[in-house]
Design a protein around this motif. Structure first.
Motif, PDB file in Angstrom:
ATOM      1  N   ALA A  28       7.726  57.074   0.974  1.00 27.08           N
ATOM      2  CA  ALA A  28       7.399  57.661   2.260  1.00 27.08           C
ATOM      3  C   ALA A  28       8.306  58.830   2.541  1.00 27.08           C
ATOM      4  CB  ALA A  28       7.538  56.621   3.369  1.00 27.08           C
ATOM      5  N   CYS A  29       7.727  59.919   3.088  1.00 27.49           N
ATOM      6  CA  CYS A  29       8.530  61.074   3.446  1.00 27.49           C
ATOM      7  C   CYS A  29       9.271  60.777   4.732  1.00 27.49           C
ATOM      8  CB  CYS A  29       7.640  62.282   3.708  1.00 27.49           C
ATOM      9  SG  CYS A  29       6.353  62.508   2.504  1.00 27.49           S
ATOM     10  N   SER A  30      10.459  61.317   4.861  1.00 21.92           N
ATOM     11  CA  SER A  30      11.183  61.187   6.121  1.00 21.92           C
ATOM     12  C   SER A  30      10.926  62.387   7.014  1.00 21.92           C
ATOM     13  CB  SER A  30      12.676  61.066   5.847  1.00 21.92           C
ATOM     14  OG  SER A  30      13.150  62.197   5.174  1.00 21.92           O
ATOM     15  N   GLY A  31      10.141  63.340   6.544  1.00 20.33           N
ATOM     16  CA  GLY A  31       9.845  64.522   7.351  1.00 20.33           C
ATOM     17  C   GLY A  31       9.190  65.569   6.491  1.00 20.33           C
ATOM     18  N   ALA A  90      19.844  62.729  -0.811  1.00 21.83           N
ATOM     19  CA  ALA A  90      19.966  61.414  -0.186  1.00 21.83           C
ATOM     20  C   ALA A  90      20.948  60.561  -0.961  1.00 21.83           C
ATOM     21  CB  ALA A  90      18.596  60.735  -0.160  1.00 21.83           C
ATOM     22  N   THR A  91      21.659  59.696  -0.237  1.00 20.53           N
ATOM     23  CA  THR A  91      22.625  58.817  -0.877  1.00 20.53           C
ATOM     24  C   THR A  91      22.534  57.437  -0.274  1.00 20.53           C
ATOM     25  OG1 THR A  91      24.324  59.444   0.723  1.00 20.53           O
ATOM     26  CG2 THR A  91      24.237  60.714  -1.324  1.00 20.53           C
ATOM     27  N   GLY A  92      23.223  56.498  -0.926  1.00 18.60           N
ATOM     28  CA  GLY A  92      23.384  55.179  -0.339  1.00 18.60           C
ATOM     29  C   GLY A  92      22.186  54.286  -0.479  1.00 18.60           C
ATOM     30  N   SER A  93      21.394  54.392  -1.556  1.00 19.26           N
ATOM     31  CA  SER A  93      20.257  53.499  -1.715  1.00 19.26           C
ATOM     32  C   SER A  93      20.747  52.101  -2.042  1.00 19.26           C
ATOM     33  CB  SER A  93      19.341  54.006  -2.832  1.00 19.26           C
ATOM     34  OG  SER A  93      20.061  54.131  -4.026  1.00 19.26           O
ATOM     35  N   PRO A  94      20.140  51.066  -1.441  1.00 20.24           N
ATOM     36  CA  PRO A  94      20.597  49.697  -1.653  1.00 20.24           C
ATOM     37  C   PRO A  94      20.192  49.176  -3.016  1.00 20.24           C
ATOM     38  CG  PRO A  94      18.645  49.707  -0.286  1.00 20.24           C
ATOM     39  CD  PRO A  94      19.036  51.155  -0.509  1.00 20.24           C
ATOM     40  N   GLU A  95      20.768  48.033  -3.397  1.00 15.37           N
ATOM     41  CA  GLU A  95      20.448  47.415  -4.665  1.00 15.37           C
ATOM     42  C   GLU A  95      19.431  46.302  -4.446  1.00 15.37           C
ATOM     43  OE1 GLU A  95      23.985  46.040  -6.464  1.00 15.37           O
ATOM     44  OE2 GLU A  95      24.836  48.050  -6.729  1.00 15.37           O
ATOM     45  N   PHE A  96      18.436  46.254  -5.345  1.00 11.58           N
ATOM     46  CA  PHE A  96      17.438  45.195  -5.304  1.00 11.58           C
ATOM     47  C   PHE A  96      17.183  44.733  -6.727  1.00 11.58           C
ATOM     48  CE2 PHE A  96      16.522  47.936  -1.679  1.00 11.58           C
ATOM     49  CZ  PHE A  96      16.439  47.027  -0.651  1.00 11.58           C
ATOM     50  N   THR A  97      16.469  43.630  -6.876  1.00 15.66           N
ATOM     51  CA  THR A  97      16.043  43.176  -8.187  1.00 15.66           C
ATOM     52  C   THR A  97      14.790  43.931  -8.591  1.00 15.66           C
ATOM     53  OG1 THR A  97      16.898  40.973  -7.731  1.00 15.66           O
ATOM     54  CG2 THR A  97      15.320  41.166  -9.523  1.00 15.66           C
ATOM     55  N   THR A  98      14.777  44.476  -9.795  1.00  9.28           N
ATOM     56  CA  THR A  98      13.640  45.277 -10.233  1.00  9.28           C
ATOM     57  C   THR A  98      12.556  44.402 -10.821  1.00  9.28           C
ATOM     58  OG1 THR A  98      14.513  45.580 -12.452  1.00  9.28           O
ATOM     59  CG2 THR A  98      15.157  47.199 -10.777  1.00  9.28           C
ATOM     60  N   GLY A  99      11.348  44.974 -10.888  1.00 12.23           N
ATOM     61  CA  GLY A  99      10.247  44.253 -11.489  1.00 12.23           C
ATOM     62  C   GLY A  99      10.512  43.916 -12.940  1.00 12.23           C
ATOM     63  N   SER A 100      11.167  44.818 -13.669  1.00 11.92           N
ATOM     64  CA  SER A 100      11.395  44.562 -15.082  1.00 11.92           C
ATOM     65  C   SER A 100      12.264  43.333 -15.305  1.00 11.92           C
ATOM     66  CB  SER A 100      12.043  45.786 -15.738  1.00 11.92           C
ATOM     67  OG  SER A 100      13.280  46.089 -15.125  1.00 11.92           O
ATOM     68  N   THR A 125      10.154  46.855  -2.107  1.00  6.26           N
ATOM     69  CA  THR A 125      10.959  47.833  -1.397  1.00  6.26           C
ATOM     70  C   THR A 125      11.045  49.071  -2.270  1.00  6.26           C
ATOM     71  OG1 THR A 125      13.026  47.060  -2.377  1.00  6.26           O
ATOM     72  CG2 THR A 125      12.351  46.035  -0.301  1.00  6.26           C
ATOM     73  N   SER A 126      11.420  50.192  -1.671  1.00  8.35           N
ATOM     74  CA  SER A 126      11.703  51.387  -2.462  1.00  8.35           C
ATOM     75  C   SER A 126      12.921  52.088  -1.885  1.00  8.35           C
ATOM     76  CB  SER A 126      10.500  52.337  -2.493  1.00  8.35           C
ATOM     77  OG  SER A 126      10.180  52.810  -1.207  1.00  8.35           O
ATOM     78  N   ASP A 127      13.698  52.684  -2.775  1.00  8.27           N
ATOM     79  CA  ASP A 127      14.947  53.329  -2.398  1.00  8.27           C
ATOM     80  C   ASP A 127      14.701  54.688  -1.762  1.00  8.27           C
ATOM     81  OD1 ASP A 127      16.100  51.176  -3.730  1.00  8.27           O
ATOM     82  OD2 ASP A 127      16.365  52.313  -5.595  1.00  8.27           O
ATOM     83  N   ALA A 183      12.130  58.498   2.330  1.00 10.00           N
ATOM     84  CA  ALA A 183      12.810  57.493   3.141  1.00 10.00           C
ATOM     85  C   ALA A 183      12.818  56.123   2.462  1.00 10.00           C
ATOM     86  CB  ALA A 183      12.142  57.376   4.506  1.00 10.00           C
ATOM     87  N   LEU A 184      13.753  55.283   2.882  1.00  8.40           N
ATOM     88  CA  LEU A 184      13.797  53.891   2.443  1.00  8.40           C
ATOM     89  C   LEU A 184      12.538  53.167   2.911  1.00  8.40           C
ATOM     90  CD1 LEU A 184      15.633  51.565   1.251  1.00  8.40           C
ATOM     91  CD2 LEU A 184      16.285  51.134   3.628  1.00  8.40           C
ATOM     92  N   GLN A 185      11.950  52.359   2.028  1.00 10.12           N
ATOM     93  CA  GLN A 185      10.784  51.558   2.377  1.00 10.12           C
ATOM     94  C   GLN A 185      11.126  50.092   2.196  1.00 10.12           C
ATOM     95  OE1 GLN A 185       7.801  52.212   3.599  1.00 10.12           O
ATOM     96  NE2 GLN A 185       7.119  50.088   3.467  1.00 10.12           N
ATOM     97  N   THR A 186      10.843  49.272   3.201  1.00 11.41           N
ATOM     98  CA  THR A 186      11.124  47.837   3.123  1.00 11.41           C
ATOM     99  C   THR A 186       9.908  47.026   3.545  1.00 11.41           C
ATOM    100  OG1 THR A 186      12.001  47.765   5.386  1.00 11.41           O
ATOM    101  CG2 THR A 186      13.580  48.190   3.612  1.00 11.41           C
TER     102      THR A 186
END
Length: 219
Positions: free
Chosen positions: A30-33, A42-52, A175-177, A193-196
């Motif tokens: 998603a665009c933030s603008g 952009a910085t600071g993307s969170p960590e998640f478990t990936t599909g792989s 989610t997406s970073d 933008a971050l997507q949750t």
């Protein structure tokens, strides 16, 4: 790249490489603008478990030491290709689940490389979302020498079932970073933008292997 994209019933006119913008409901980025020029990355993307890691499908074919992540200076290089697992090739609920996670691996691979050759082989021609919002956008970005840093997707299968003869439906939460698209070194084309907490359903077909027939919203 100029395009009119349908977002939740409204048209947004901008230059968009965020290859996975599907809609307000089918959001894979998603665009933030509006696109900006010379904005900070952009910085600071969170960590998640990936599909792989969930599917066990991403045995890297390129040495991890040779992989160079994308930066504001240029796109990623020597990106490991995610091969499909044996499980993801089987006609079963588990197979459909593993295939869907592999498809997300390919989406992330396309984000890094804009190389759509492999994902096209697993995508049916009538999957509008797949072609309009993923494949065609990536092909255009490659032609325009744009690249994306960040914005990776992290899926989790919440349901999968065989819905008919040679077909299955797999529901995914993901989610997406945050991410940034560049049109030249340190020249920001767009922020992502971050997507949750997004949820979508994959309609799959099986003929000696799974392919994506449609991607739809899921309640």
């Amino acid at each position: 790249m100029d395009s009119n994209l349908m977002l939740g019933g409204n048209f947004m006119r901008n230059r968009k490489f965020s290859i996975l913008v599907i809609s307000a409901i089918l959001l894979l980025s998603a665009c933030s603008g509006q696109p900006t020029e010379n904005s900070p990355s952009a910085t600071g993307s969170p960590e998640f478990t990936t599909g792989s890691s969930q599917a066990g499908s991403s045995r890297q074919t390129t040495s991890p030491s040779s992989f160079v992540t994308g930066t504001p200076d240029g796109p990623a290089r020597n990106v490991p290709f995610p091969p499909i697992s044996d499980q993801a090739s089987k006609f079963s609920e588990d197979g459909a689940e593993a295939f869907t996670l592999h498809y997300f691996d390919l989406i992330n691979y396309v984000i890094d490389t804009s190389d759509t050759e492999a994902i096209k082989k697993l995508t049916e021609n009538d999957c509008t979302v797949c072609y309009k919002q993923i494949i065609n956008e990536a092909d255009k970005a490659k032609k325009d020498h744009k690249w994306q840093v960040g914005g990776k997707h992290h899926p989790k299968v919440v349901d999968s079932y065989i819905s008919g003869k040679n077909v299955a439906i797999v529901t995914v939460e993901y989610t997406s970073d945050v991410g940034t698209v560049y049109s030249a070194p340190h020249k920001v084309h767009e922020k992502i933008a971050l997507q949750t907490d997004a949820r979508i359903a994959f309609d799959l077909s099986f003929d000696r292997g799974w392919t994506v027939h449609q991607i739809k919203s899921a309640s």
